[in-house]
Design a protein around this motif. Structure first.
Motif, mmCIF file in Angstrom:
data_model
loop_
_atom_site.group_PDB
_atom_site.id
_atom_site.type_symbol
_atom_site.label_atom_id
_atom_site.label_comp_id
_atom_site.label_asym_id
_atom_site.label_seq_id
_atom_site.Cartn_x
_atom_site.Cartn_y
_atom_site.Cartn_z
ATOM 1 N N LEU A 1 17.739 45.988 9.158
ATOM 2 C CA LEU A 1 18.496 46.789 9.741
ATOM 3 C C LEU A 1 20.078 46.153 9.035
ATOM 4 C CD1 LEU A 1 20.892 48.509 11.084
ATOM 5 C CD2 LEU A 1 21.447 46.557 12.670
ATOM 6 N N LEU A 2 19.501 44.718 8.765
ATOM 7 C CA LEU A 2 20.157 43.520 8.213
ATOM 8 C C LEU A 2 20.114 44.290 6.118
ATOM 9 C CD1 LEU A 2 19.924 40.255 9.576
ATOM 10 C CD2 LEU A 2 22.140 41.532 9.591
ATOM 11 N N ASN A 3 18.929 44.333 6.161
ATOM 12 C CA ASN A 3 18.592 44.516 4.854
ATOM 13 C C ASN A 3 19.619 45.636 4.446
ATOM 14 O OD1 ASN A 3 17.023 42.819 4.218
ATOM 15 N ND2 ASN A 3 15.014 43.886 4.917
ATOM 16 N N TRP A 4 19.210 47.142 5.106
ATOM 17 C CA TRP A 4 20.246 48.123 4.700
ATOM 18 C C TRP A 4 21.624 47.823 5.141
ATOM 19 C CZ3 TRP A 4 23.744 51.301 6.914
ATOM 20 C CH2 TRP A 4 23.895 52.617 6.025
ATOM 21 N N ASP B 1 20.166 44.814 0.648
ATOM 22 C CA ASP B 1 19.513 45.629 -0.370
ATOM 23 C C ASP B 1 21.180 47.121 -0.740
ATOM 24 O OD1 ASP B 1 17.160 44.682 -0.180
ATOM 25 O OD2 ASP B 1 16.524 46.306 1.183
ATOM 26 N N ALA B 2 21.967 46.625 0.185
ATOM 27 C CA ALA B 2 23.504 47.555 -0.403
ATOM 28 C C ALA B 2 23.434 47.538 -2.302
ATOM 29 C CB ALA B 2 24.093 47.528 0.965
ATOM 30 N N THR B 3 24.131 48.616 -2.056
ATOM 31 C CA THR B 3 25.085 48.488 -3.058
ATOM 32 C C THR B 3 26.558 48.653 -3.011
ATOM 33 O OG1 THR B 3 23.334 49.707 -4.382
ATOM 34 C CG2 THR B 3 25.371 49.114 -5.693
ATOM 35 N N ASP C 1 25.000 54.269 -9.037
ATOM 36 C CA ASP C 1 24.550 53.154 -9.282
ATOM 37 C C ASP C 1 24.100 52.549 -8.025
ATOM 38 O OD1 ASP C 1 25.468 52.002 -11.839
ATOM 39 O OD2 ASP C 1 27.724 52.025 -10.754
ATOM 40 N N CYS C 2 24.134 53.855 -7.347
ATOM 41 C CA CYS C 2 23.760 53.141 -5.616
ATOM 42 C C CYS C 2 21.773 53.714 -6.342
ATOM 43 C CB CYS C 2 23.900 53.895 -5.127
ATOM 44 S SG CYS C 2 25.584 53.871 -4.117
ATOM 45 N N VAL C 3 21.164 51.911 -6.372
ATOM 46 C CA VAL C 3 19.724 53.211 -6.664
ATOM 47 C C VAL C 3 18.295 52.668 -5.425
ATOM 48 C CG1 VAL C 3 19.834 53.201 -8.539
ATOM 49 C CG2 VAL C 3 19.877 51.021 -8.315
ATOM 50 N N GLY C 4 19.497 50.795 -4.905
ATOM 51 C CA GLY C 4 18.902 50.462 -3.932
ATOM 52 C C GLY C 4 18.016 51.434 -2.479
ATOM 53 N N ASP C 5 17.333 50.530 -2.057
ATOM 54 C CA ASP C 5 17.367 51.321 -0.495
ATOM 55 C C ASP C 5 18.574 50.855 1.144
ATOM 56 O OD1 ASP C 5 14.137 52.278 -1.062
ATOM 57 O OD2 ASP C 5 13.778 49.714 -0.848
ATOM 58 N N GLY C 6 19.057 50.167 0.066
ATOM 59 C CA GLY C 6 20.228 50.169 1.067
ATOM 60 C C GLY C 6 21.338 50.785 1.505
ATOM 61 N N ALA C 7 21.185 50.577 1.946
ATOM 62 C CA ALA C 7 23.685 51.719 1.831
ATOM 63 C C ALA C 7 24.756 51.509 0.575
ATOM 64 C CB ALA C 7 24.759 50.623 3.354
#
Lengths: 360, 264, 395
Positions: A46-49, A53-55, A63-69
């Motif tokens: 949850l914290l990661n997202w 890992d969020a953009t 630009d939103c490429v990561g796994d996060g939000a």
């Protein structure tokens, strides 16, 4: 008198606390282990997202490429979520209203703020007039902004604010009417209140948008927003009336009798003696109905108005942005939660204070 | 020092009342609320059929003390033995003690959703497994004894405070307890109702029931009690038969207390 | 004293200063005002409808609807009438409300009790649940479950497969459908026998208690009979139920029971939202039973379970039931938000599509509101009966 002794030695305080509150029976041990495990395994992802890992920054959906939000999405469309289609050059007018609203109502949460009573009265009387001049414009050299351009958080606040200001006086009249001794007046108020309370808001909004035009004489027409506002106000006034009636009922008979004994007529007795007491008593109730109203304003998106949820919803379905639904909803949920939780805390505190005030 | 003396004093009384008939035995009992020391080194032996009145200023721990005897409150140190059963964490011990110990509360605590008769029958039926008919007959008998048999089918809310407290006494008696605890039974009553409750208690005392009463009714203490115990600051300050207690109190704290309430 | 004198009357006031006369005057004025505005509204409406070419009356209910509905509990297709769409929508509304009420009650009671748990973690977790859920608009929660969760599920071809029996994809949840085979009658018969047996046992247990005081564990035995007997019959007859298991046919699943995502999202959202409110009601209901009540029960020797069953729950329920029913009503009203995600409830089908197609605004709005009004009035009627029966007798 013999000296007090310290209680018999128990384990180190935190350990003892855990033993008493987490591991006191076999099933509590089991529950604690399961819950700790579940929290432990979900908090990391949850914290990661949410953050790690969020953009946050960037200029483009790509630009939103990561796994996060993809918070970039909120960042980019924030203006839309706040003002809807309100022209950029005129948004200062809305900002002034935001500022004045905060000035009038935030002090209400702070005890012993100087003149907070007067600020509150200003918020309920003068401020709506200023808003009526500022937001639509069209006079004093202000450029006119049609109501179909309003949207986002601004529209949500307008709906809730107008709903509460309109429904308060109506609610008072209905509540007095329901307690009146004249059968015709009482009967009318009872029917009015019970009918509005029985039907869902969405049917009221539908009715306001399809039937109101039929009710009015030909040639006279309201904008969609005004129709929704009328519907919301009437609907809310029924709930308000019931809250105020509760306050009126809580005033002891002696107060009414004392008022009459002083030679006051009905209206003066109500205005000077009963209503001030009853309204103070029901402030928590009014805040609670306001919280309900505030959340229910989201329903206007069903009849095609763009409140904050409506603006987010329309952006989610925008093909330029892919898979940002959760981010959007989390953002709106957070906005509502902060407002509503704060207000409900305030009303709970007030309730507790009024409660003790009455017992002593 | 005083503690030493009290325990000696307590011991002497028990010896004279034949130790083999001791029904409540409290020894070196302590209780804390958090770090607050509420009950300090209490020692008391109660013989079967003995009637004890406990008095003292508010906050002296007297209610807490009798609530420990049926373990509505738990003690942290020392020993409480009731009718041969020691009160420990063991649920079975607690339940078997509560069966034998009736309690009357300051605020009656009748069950508002049951009629007077149901209030009296619920424990005999579910705890003692008495047939309902028999339980109802017993209940009516006790209601007659507390002089309200005609209210049996009313709800507690329909009765006056004095009547409610008498129902509460009958309810406790229906379990045929060996010991009755009274926790300020008249404090919540209007003055004109106190007498009817006290009369019931006096009648009960004459039937040979073991009674522990926390009360401020000094008249009741004088006529009924075998022993009066004065508590202050969580400890037993003085314990004596009523005529000694009232006419010749030994401890300065007792003297001061008596002066206050008798003037009033 | 002279008996022939008439009794002394208070002197008469001027009629316009007499409060009774004033009251009648005000009411006549009010009545006239209401009548006048009602009349104006009707006149305007009739004029408006005429100028728009809308006919009045309920004749449109017999016309063919000509639109399909994705889910219906009664036979329906586009050839059925507008009147039929009303019932399709109404039944769908009742279905989701009933499902929501059952689930929210169970969840709400669990969370409400957990809120009072002696386990600190459980108590705080329940508090967090309540404070989060009830401060977020219900419509947003419905959107979340529908658009963010269910819509992002895999397509039918990549369905989530649970044991080859349950399938979950973005078209819905597919469950096996039990189909009764010959011999199932025995199971039904066993159920009837079990019910009869339980009633008899209950009477016998009561009689025995009267006579001997022995308490028979009626609840435990009753439940085991109710479950055990039909189960035995089912096994003895060789399991006369055939499961129609959903299977992928072409692009979608066939067979089994389908829970469409619109229904699932609405159900989940309504349940979670209402459960938060129910939990608070349950908590305050239990807390409303004073500590003295439990103490008195414990002092009489009733153990924990009996104290709960005989003293706490009966008193708590009196406090819980009235606000609980108003939560049920709220859930029923909130189910109308179905229209936002396209679940075919009454508002969506009738006030939405039918109204749009026929333009019969007055009739359609009146019929829809009448449904909600009837249900509300019925429930508050029964609530008043209950309150009168359950009110604690006081002097």
């Amino acid at each position: 008198m013999s000296e007090s002794m310290a209680p018999p030695k128990r384990a180190f305080a935190p350990v003892q606390w855990m033993r008493d509150n987490l591991f006191n029976t076999w099933y509590n041990i089991l529950l604690t282990v399961v819950v700790v495990y579940m929290i432990g395994t979900s908090i990391g992802p949850l914290l990661n997202w949410l953050f790690l890992d969020a953009t946050f920054t960037g200029a483009d959906p790509k630009d939103c490429v990561g796994d996060g939000a993809c918070w970039l999405f909120i960042n980019q469309r924030l203006n839309f979520f706040m003002y809807g289609f309100y022209p950029d050059a005129q948004q200062w007018r809305v900002d002034i209203m935001f500022f004045l609203l905060a000035v009038a109502f935030v002090p209400q949460f702070i005890e012993r703020f100087p003149a907070r009573r007067w600020l509150g009265i200003f918020g309920m009387t003068g401020l709506p007039i200023i808003g009526y001049i500022l937001i639509p414009g069209g006079w004093f050299g202000l450029e006119e902004v049609q109501s179909n351009k309003w949207g986002g958080l601004m529209l949500t606040l307008i709906l809730a604010y107008v709903g509460i200001i309109g429904s308060l006086p109506l609610g008072i009249i209905l509540a007095l009417g329901r307690r009146s001794e004249m059968p015709v007046i009482r009967g009318f108020c009872v029917i009015f209140i019970e009918v509005w309370r029985a039907v869902p808001l969405i049917t009221v909004l539908f009715m306001a948008s399809v039937m109101l035009p039929l009710f009015l004489p030909e040639g006279m027409n309201f904008e969609k927003l005004l129709r929704a506002l009328i519907g919301i106000t009437l609907w809310q006034s029924a709930y308000m009336a019931e809250v105020i009636r509760g306050g009126l009922q809580a005033i002891p008979r002696g107060q009414y009798e004392a008022g009459s004994a002083l030679g006051l007529g009905y209206w003066r007795k109500m205005r000077l003696i009963i209503l001030p007491q009853a309204l103070t008593l029901v402030i928590p109730g009014i805040v609670n109905t306001f919280i309900g109203l505030f959340m229910d304003t989201t329903l206007v998106l069903i009849i095609g108005l763009f409140d904050i949820l409506g603006t987010v919803q329309s952006t989610i379905t925008d093909p330029a942005w892919q898979n940002v639904a959760i981010e959007g909803y989390v953002f709106v949920a957070f906005c509502f939660w902060v407002f509503c939780f704060g207000m409900s805390r305030y009303s709970q505190n007030l309730e507790r204070k009024l409660d003790t005030g009455h017992k002593t | 020092m005083t503690e030493q003396m009290q325990s000696e004093q307590g011991q002497t009384v028990v010896d004279s009342a034949k130790a083999d008939k001791t029904i409540i035995h409290v020894e070196a009992m302590h209780k804390w609320y958090g770090s607050f020391h509420v009950l300090k080194n209490l020692n008391l032996d109660v013989a079967q059929g003995e009637r004890i009145v406990i008095c003292g200023p508010s906050g002296s721990g007297k209610s807490t003390f009798i609530r420990c005897i049926n373990r509505l409150e738990e003690h942290q140190q020392g020993k409480i033995v009731v009718d041969g059963v020691e009160l420990t964490d063991d649920v079975r011990h607690i339940d078997s003690v509560r069966k034998e110990v009736g309690m009357v509360f300051q605020h009656f605590n009748l069950f508002p959703h049951m009629t007077v008769l149901e209030n009296c029958c619920v424990a005999p039926i579910w705890v003692r497994k008495t047939p309902r008919k028999e339980a109802e007959a017993t209940a009516m008998e006790y209601l007659k004894r507390v002089k309200i048999p005609d209210q049996a089918n009313k709800y507690p809310g329909q009765l006056s405070g004095g009547q409610q407290q008498r129902v509460a006494i009958a309810r406790a008696l229906c379990m045929k307890p060996k010991i009755m605890l009274f926790d300020e039974p008249t404090s919540a009553l209007d003055p004109e109702m106190i007498k009817e409750v006290l009369d019931t208690m006096i009648e009960l005392a004459s039937s040979g029931m073991t009674m522990l009463c926390v009360t401020h009714e000094m008249g009741f203490a004088k006529t009924v009690a075998d022993r009066v115990i004065f508590m202050d600051g969580g400890e037993i300050v003085e314990s004596a038969p009523p005529h000694d207690f009232f006419d010749n109190p030994q401890e300065p704290r007792t003297q001061q207390f008596l002066k206050q309430i008798l003037h009033h | 004293m002279n008996d022939n004198n008439p009794p002394l009357q208070p002197s008469r006031s001027k009629p316009w200063n007499d409060p009774r006369v004033r009251a009648i005057f005000f009411q006549v004025v009010a009545l006239a005002a209401i009548a006048w505005s009602g009349w104006t509204l009707i006149e305007n409406t009739l004029a408006n409808m005429e100028s728009r070419g809308i006919s009045t009356g309920f004749g449109f209910l017999d016309q063919s609807a000509g639109f399909g509905i994705i889910m219906s509990l009664i036979p329906y297709d586009a050839t059925y009438s507008y009147g039929r769409t009303f019932f399709v929508g109404l039944l769908n509304t009742l279905l989701v409300s009933a499902m929501g009420i059952v689930a929210a009650t169970i969840l709400g009671f669990i969370i409400g009790v957990a809120r009072l748990s002696s386990n600190w973690l459980i108590a705080k977790l329940s508090l967090a649940y309540i404070e989060i859920i009830r401060n977020i608009p219900i419509l947003l929660q419905i959107f979340f479950w529908y658009f963010a969760v269910l819509r992002s599920l895999p397509t039918p071809r990549q369905s989530v497969d649970v044991g080859g029996v349950f399938f979950l994809n973005n078209r819905g949840l597919y469950l096996p459908d039990p189909i009764a085979q010959p011999g199932f009658g025995w199971v039904e018969a066993a159920l009837v026998i079990a019910i009869v047996a339980v009633v008899i046992i209950k009477r016998w247990a009561k009689k025995r208690q009267l006579a001997t005081g022995e308490i028979f564990p009626t609840v435990k035995v009753g439940i085991s009979i109710l479950i055990g007997l039909p189960l035995l019959a089912y096994l003895a007859t060789g399991g006369p139920i055939e499961w129609d298991i959903p299977a992928l046919k072409g692009f979608n699943f066939g067979g089994g029971i389908t829970l469409i995502p619109e229904l699932a999202a609405l159900w989940v959202a309504l349940t979670l939202f209402t459960a938060a409110f129910i939990a608070e009601i349950v908590r305050s209901g239990i807390l409303s039973v004073s500590k003295g009540q439990t103490e008195a029960a414990r002092a009489l020797g009733l153990h924990n379970g009996l104290t709960l069953r005989l003293v706490v729950i009966p008193q708590a329920m009196r406090v819980i039931i009235p606000p609980l029913t108003s939560q049920y009503l709220n859930l029923f009203k909130n189910s109308s938000l179905a229209t936002a995600i396209g679940y075919p409830d009454l508002v969506s089908v009738f006030m939405g599509t039918t109204l749009n197609q026929t333009g019969q605004a007055v009739e359609v709005v009146a019929m829809t509101m009448a449904v909600y009004l009837t249900v509300s009035l019925l429930i508050s009627f029964f609530m008043n009966l209950y309150n009168r029966a359950a009110a604690l007798k006081e002097r």
